[in-house]
Design a protein around this motif. Structure first.
Motif, PDB file in Angstrom:
ATOM      1  N   VAL A  34       1.912   3.587  -4.990  1.00 31.41           N
ATOM      2  CA  VAL A  34       0.677   4.321  -4.730  1.00 31.41           C
ATOM      3  C   VAL A  34       0.951   5.583  -3.918  1.00 31.41           C
ATOM      4  O   VAL A  34       0.711   6.695  -4.380  1.00 31.41           O
ATOM      5  CB  VAL A  34      -0.372   3.414  -4.040  1.00 31.41           C
ATOM      6  CG1 VAL A  34      -1.614   4.203  -3.663  1.00 31.41           C
ATOM      7  CG2 VAL A  34      -0.738   2.252  -4.949  1.00 31.41           C
ATOM      8  N   TRP A  35       1.457   5.416  -2.697  1.00 31.56           N
ATOM      9  CA  TRP A  35       1.659   6.586  -1.848  1.00 31.56           C
ATOM     10  C   TRP A  35       2.704   7.546  -2.415  1.00 31.56           C
ATOM     11  O   TRP A  35       2.445   8.735  -2.566  1.00 31.56           O
ATOM     12  CB  TRP A  35       2.047   6.177  -0.441  1.00 31.56           C
ATOM     13  CG  TRP A  35       0.895   5.720   0.413  1.00 31.56           C
ATOM     14  CD1 TRP A  35      -0.434   5.885   0.177  1.00 31.56           C
ATOM     15  CD2 TRP A  35       0.993   5.036   1.662  1.00 31.56           C
ATOM     16  NE1 TRP A  35      -1.175   5.340   1.195  1.00 31.56           N
ATOM     17  CE2 TRP A  35      -0.324   4.811   2.123  1.00 31.56           C
ATOM     18  CE3 TRP A  35       2.052   4.578   2.432  1.00 31.56           C
ATOM     19  CZ2 TRP A  35      -0.605   4.165   3.322  1.00 31.56           C
ATOM     20  CZ3 TRP A  35       1.778   3.933   3.623  1.00 31.56           C
ATOM     21  CH2 TRP A  35       0.461   3.728   4.060  1.00 31.56           C
ATOM     22  N   LEU A  36       3.885   7.040  -2.719  1.00 34.26           N
ATOM     23  CA  LEU A  36       4.936   7.925  -3.233  1.00 34.26           C
ATOM     24  C   LEU A  36       4.617   8.448  -4.624  1.00 34.26           C
ATOM     25  O   LEU A  36       5.031   9.551  -4.981  1.00 34.26           O
ATOM     26  CB  LEU A  36       6.287   7.210  -3.217  1.00 34.26           C
ATOM     27  CG  LEU A  36       6.915   7.053  -1.830  1.00 34.26           C
ATOM     28  CD1 LEU A  36       8.087   6.083  -1.869  1.00 34.26           C
ATOM     29  CD2 LEU A  36       7.359   8.409  -1.280  1.00 34.26           C
ATOM     30  N   ALA A  37       3.857   7.676  -5.382  1.00 35.19           N
ATOM     31  CA  ALA A  37       3.467   8.105  -6.730  1.00 35.19           C
ATOM     32  C   ALA A  37       2.280   9.069  -6.708  1.00 35.19           C
ATOM     33  O   ALA A  37       1.941   9.646  -7.737  1.00 35.19           O
ATOM     34  CB  ALA A  37       3.139   6.879  -7.588  1.00 35.19           C
ATOM     35  N   GLY A  38       1.635   9.223  -5.550  1.00 35.55           N
ATOM     36  CA  GLY A  38       0.521  10.160  -5.436  1.00 35.55           C
ATOM     37  C   GLY A  38      -0.782   9.662  -6.033  1.00 35.55           C
ATOM     38  O   GLY A  38      -1.644  10.464  -6.399  1.00 35.55           O
ATOM     39  N   VAL A  39      -0.953   8.344  -6.107  1.00 37.99           N
ATOM     40  CA  VAL A  39      -2.197   7.780  -6.636  1.00 37.99           C
ATOM     41  C   VAL A  39      -3.321   8.057  -5.643  1.00 37.99           C
ATOM     42  O   VAL A  39      -3.175   7.819  -4.452  1.00 37.99           O
ATOM     43  CB  VAL A  39      -2.043   6.256  -6.883  1.00 37.99           C
ATOM     44  CG1 VAL A  39      -3.368   5.639  -7.299  1.00 37.99           C
ATOM     45  CG2 VAL A  39      -0.954   5.998  -7.914  1.00 37.99           C
TER      46      VAL A  39
END
Length: 148
Positions: A34-39
């Motif tokens: 979520v965070w690193l993927a920019g969700v």
């Protein structure tokens, strides 16, 4: 946050925010996916830290101050204090506006995640919730804290 009533603690909205932050900070899979993927919809590390200390001022004093209002007992408070100190130490080193990767790549991040996990698991168990359920979006948190 479904087992015990959300509003059984006097400052349950603050408890909900602290729990949400600890949940996100304690879950490396969530951080990756979520965070690193920019969700969108979950905020970022800085947002989680803000929810952790925003109303509580846990960056200035011990969670023990809130036993009986936000935290159920001294064990919860001690675990939260440990998590807050570890996360804030990293935030002060990388800066509050750092990229998520600066946090998760920090050498002390696994220790901070472990401390957040310990606090999250204890609080979830105290509330009758599943500590391994995925974190909820900030919109769901807003809806939950408006309800009741």
């Amino acid at each position: 946050m479904g087992g015990m009533p959300l509003n059984d603690m006097p400052w349950w909205r603050w408890r909900s925010n602290v729990r949400s932050a600890l949940h996100m900070l304690s879950d490396p899979v969530f951080q990756q996916n979520v965070w690193l993927a920019g969700v969108e919809g979950y905020g970022d590390v800085t947002d989680a830290v803000y929810r952790l200390v925003e109303d509580t001022w846990l960056d200035n004093w011990s969670a023990e101050k809130y036993v009986g209002t936000i935290f159920r007992d001294s064990q919860e408070a001690a675990l939260v204090d440990t998590a807050v100190l570890r996360v804030l130490r990293i935030m002060h080193q990388v800066g509050p506006d750092a990229l998520v990767s600066a946090y998760v790549d920090h050498e002390a991040w696994p220790e901070a995640v472990r401390a957040a996990r310990d606090a999250h698991v204890r609080m979830a168990a105290s509330d009758g919730d599943d500590a391994d359920a995925p974190p909820r979006t900030l919109e769901v948190l807003r809806i939950m804290t408006r309800a009741a």
